[in-house]
Write an enzyme that holds these catalytic residues in place. Sequence first.
Site, PDB file in Angstrom:
ATOM      1  CB  CYS A 221     -12.947   0.240  13.527  1.00  0.00           C
ATOM      2  SG  CYS A 221     -14.321   0.052  12.689  1.00  0.00           S
TER       3      CYS A 221
ATOM      4  CG  ASN B 269     -12.036  -5.924  12.567  1.00  0.00           C
ATOM      5  OD1 ASN B 269     -11.546  -5.817  11.563  1.00  0.00           O
ATOM      6  ND2 ASN B 269     -12.373  -4.937  13.266  1.00  0.00           N
TER       7      ASN B 269
ATOM      8  CD  GLU C 243     -12.605   4.632   6.385  1.00  0.00           C
ATOM      9  OE1 GLU C 243     -12.635   5.130   7.739  1.00  0.00           O
ATOM     10  OE2 GLU C 243     -12.903   5.217   5.472  1.00  0.00           O
TER      11      GLU C 243
HETATM   12  P1  NAP Z   1      -3.116  -4.201  11.216  1.00  0.00           P
HETATM   13  O1  NAP Z   1      -2.378  -5.072  12.094  1.00  0.00           O
HETATM   14  O2  NAP Z   1      -2.808  -2.603  11.079  1.00  0.00           O
HETATM   15  O3  NAP Z   1      -3.272  -4.877  10.106  1.00  0.00           O
HETATM   16  C1  NAP Z   1      -4.204  -4.349   8.810  1.00  0.00           C
HETATM   17  C2  NAP Z   1      -3.419  -5.102   7.749  1.00  0.00           C
HETATM   18  O4  NAP Z   1      -2.256  -4.490   7.253  1.00  0.00           O
HETATM   19  C3  NAP Z   1      -3.442  -6.602   7.638  1.00  0.00           C
HETATM   20  O5  NAP Z   1      -3.568  -7.031   6.307  1.00  0.00           O
HETATM   21  C4  NAP Z   1      -1.779  -6.515   7.646  1.00  0.00           C
HETATM   22  O6  NAP Z   1      -1.124  -7.783   7.418  1.00  0.00           O
HETATM   23  C5  NAP Z   1      -1.545  -5.529   6.998  1.00  0.00           C
HETATM   24  N1  NAP Z   1       0.124  -4.809   7.181  1.00  0.00           N
HETATM   25  C6  NAP Z   1       0.564  -5.085   8.349  1.00  0.00           C
HETATM   26  N2  NAP Z   1       1.855  -4.403   8.043  1.00  0.00           N
HETATM   27  C7  NAP Z   1       1.884  -3.703   6.809  1.00  0.00           C
HETATM   28  C8  NAP Z   1       2.788  -3.085   5.937  1.00  0.00           C
HETATM   29  N3  NAP Z   1       4.087  -2.755   6.290  1.00  0.00           N
HETATM   30  N4  NAP Z   1       2.485  -2.871   4.828  1.00  0.00           N
HETATM   31  C9  NAP Z   1       1.075  -3.084   4.441  1.00  0.00           C
HETATM   32  N5  NAP Z   1       0.432  -3.722   4.971  1.00  0.00           N
HETATM   33  C10 NAP Z   1       0.678  -4.245   6.132  1.00  0.00           C
HETATM   34  O7  NAP Z   1      -4.531  -4.351  11.950  1.00  0.00           O
HETATM   35  P2  NAP Z   1      -5.497  -5.327  12.600  1.00  0.00           P
HETATM   36  O8  NAP Z   1      -4.934  -5.679  13.693  1.00  0.00           O
HETATM   37  O9  NAP Z   1      -5.506  -6.432  11.408  1.00  0.00           O
HETATM   38  O10 NAP Z   1      -6.710  -4.573  12.801  1.00  0.00           O
HETATM   39  C11 NAP Z   1      -7.276  -4.022  13.808  1.00  0.00           C
HETATM   40  C12 NAP Z   1      -6.980  -2.405  13.449  1.00  0.00           C
HETATM   41  O11 NAP Z   1      -7.870  -2.240  12.592  1.00  0.00           O
HETATM   42  C13 NAP Z   1      -7.678  -1.748  14.777  1.00  0.00           C
HETATM   43  O12 NAP Z   1      -7.039  -0.443  15.064  1.00  0.00           O
HETATM   44  C14 NAP Z   1      -9.239  -1.259  14.312  1.00  0.00           C
HETATM   45  O13 NAP Z   1      -9.750  -0.157  14.906  1.00  0.00           O
HETATM   46  C15 NAP Z   1      -8.952  -1.234  12.755  1.00  0.00           C
HETATM   47  N6  NAP Z   1     -10.154  -1.231  11.986  1.00  0.00           N
HETATM   48  C16 NAP Z   1     -10.424  -0.081  11.538  1.00  0.00           C
HETATM   49  C17 NAP Z   1     -11.660  -0.041  10.700  1.00  0.00           C
HETATM   50  C18 NAP Z   1     -12.207   1.411  10.221  1.00  0.00           C
HETATM   51  O14 NAP Z   1     -12.933   1.238   9.253  1.00  0.00           O
HETATM   52  N7  NAP Z   1     -11.858   2.264  10.758  1.00  0.00           N
HETATM   53  C19 NAP Z   1     -12.240  -1.276  10.730  1.00  0.00           C
HETATM   54  C20 NAP Z   1     -11.827  -2.207  11.011  1.00  0.00           C
HETATM   55  C21 NAP Z   1     -10.682  -2.364  11.782  1.00  0.00           C
HETATM   56  P3  NAP Z   1      -0.784  -8.848   8.305  1.00  0.00           P
HETATM   57  O15 NAP Z   1      -2.031  -9.411   8.979  1.00  0.00           O
HETATM   58  O16 NAP Z   1      -0.116  -9.867   7.724  1.00  0.00           O
HETATM   59  O17 NAP Z   1       0.122  -8.115   9.379  1.00  0.00           O
END
Ligand code: NAP
Length: 483
Positions: A292, A162, A258
């Site tokens: 988030c 995002n 995070e």
């Molecule tokens: P996500 O599906 O958890 O993916 C995040 C990252 O992790 C991507 O680079 C993903 O790669 C990678 N990943 C997936 N499986 C993995 C594994 N087994 N080992 C290591 N890395 C892996 O999250 P998203 O859909 O991109 O983002 C949305 C989420 O992020 C929401 O829940 C949001 O609340 C949270 N978020 C939190 C913050 C904060 O600062 N608290 C800020 C922004 C977003 P791939 O894309 O290749 O799967």
Amino acid sequence: MKANDQEVKVYPAYIAGEWRFSESQETIAITSPWKADVIGRVQALTQDEVDQSIAASKAAQRVWADLSLGERGDYLNQWASELEKDKEAIATAVMNEVGKNYNDAEKEVTRTVDLIRYTVQEALHMHGESVRGDGFPGGSKDKLGIIERVPLGVVLAIAPFNYPVNLAASKIAPALMAGNGVIFKPATQGSISGIKMIGALDRTGLPAGLLSLITGRGSVIGDYLTEHPGINMISFTGSTKTGKHLSQKSIMIPLVLELGGKDPAIVCEDADLDLTTQNIVSGAFSYSGQRCTAVKRVLVDDKVADQLVAQLKPAVEALAVGSPVDDSTVVPLIDEKAADFVQGLIDDALAKGATLITGNQRQGNLLAPTLLDNVTEDMDVAWIEPFGPVLPIIRVQTTDAAIAIANKSNFGLQASVFTQDIDKALEIANAVEVGTVQVNGRPERGPDNFPFLGVKSSGMGTQGVHNSILSMSREKLTVMNLR
Ligand code: NAP
């Protein structure tokens, strides 16, 4: 123009200081969430290429750590300038790849330029300390401890889709300033934006191999990266599900997570409802709620609930819905699966008796901003993070009830409190179990010099420029035994 396979650009990865196509000969198609076209292909790297990247980073890091802070800062400042020059191209890539409207995409790049420059300044102004042994009973003044901060080694930086530029730089810049090498794994949907920002870094002449950009699906390559013995620290931003998985896989290395949120806006009887409405609407619906720190539930005192809903309805209906290229606030979600998920939450709430105030229309992955009133605790939307444009309103009889529901959540990222009574604001701020409380404002991650953290299932450790530098370095003590 409709893209077809001949026109689709195939992007190389940045491995050990070179732009290369993978030995796997496999690529991943990146489909735009709003053009419904393949806009590029990125490399699916092999385990061997991960090994090469980490080995090169380890070797380059030793030399990098010997440079002065000023020399490291020069590279980063130049990176900021290169990003600034490329602002339009990078913002366009962000818009095409993750569907953020152009204005917000451009702001993300500008914020990143500022963040990198601020990180350089922050690192330049941080310093160690010294301590004498005589402060401890029986200790001697002749023992002089010199406490310095040293790098950890190679940092694995994993970013979500995002904020593909800002959330990557907020890990890479402090890691480099602290003297580390970096392995950067962008979200797959976000890789093209990542490649462009690393292109800008490469143009600074950064020492070869210090940073590699690993593309490939997290589900395929993520565990290999996380468990790799060459990785010395992981900084991860993403979903709670992936974050928990990662914390089980990584062994005895520092981890900053995070994760997701379910930020409540607690609206008290005496709230300024104009200000509250404005903050809730922009907080909940900008970038379709794919933030988030979006407002993800409203806990409103029943005495002002009717009035608040009456003000929220027209404000939500006035939001621009459509294409990111037209600067719409509510844009197509990242993919069809995400839209199905949000629709499921809306359907569940309506089936269980929630009142639809506005919304619940859908065209593919574009969902109209949806406001649900009379949401109760038996509904999934009361607890689950939608990451989409739906806002549940839960009516409460007392402030204590609002606090109790706020704290019943597994998440604990941020909370907003709307009241004109400063004592009540502080009382609620004290009682809610979250990383940050916003009084009379929407939840948000910036400004980037503030500490940023989540508690419970929302995260572990703290970001924000100063804290990120601390988390990517450690103390080293040298004791001078004088005389
Ligand atoms: P996500 O599906 O958890 O993916 C995040 C990252 O992790 C991507 O680079 C993903 O790669 C990678 N990943 C997936 N499986 C993995 C594994 N087994 N080992 C290591 N890395 C892996 O999250 P998203 O859909 O991109 O983002 C949305 C989420 O992020 C929401 O829940 C949001 O609340 C949270 N978020 C939190 C913050 C904060 O600062 N608290 C800020 C922004 C977003 P791939 O894309 O290749 O799967």
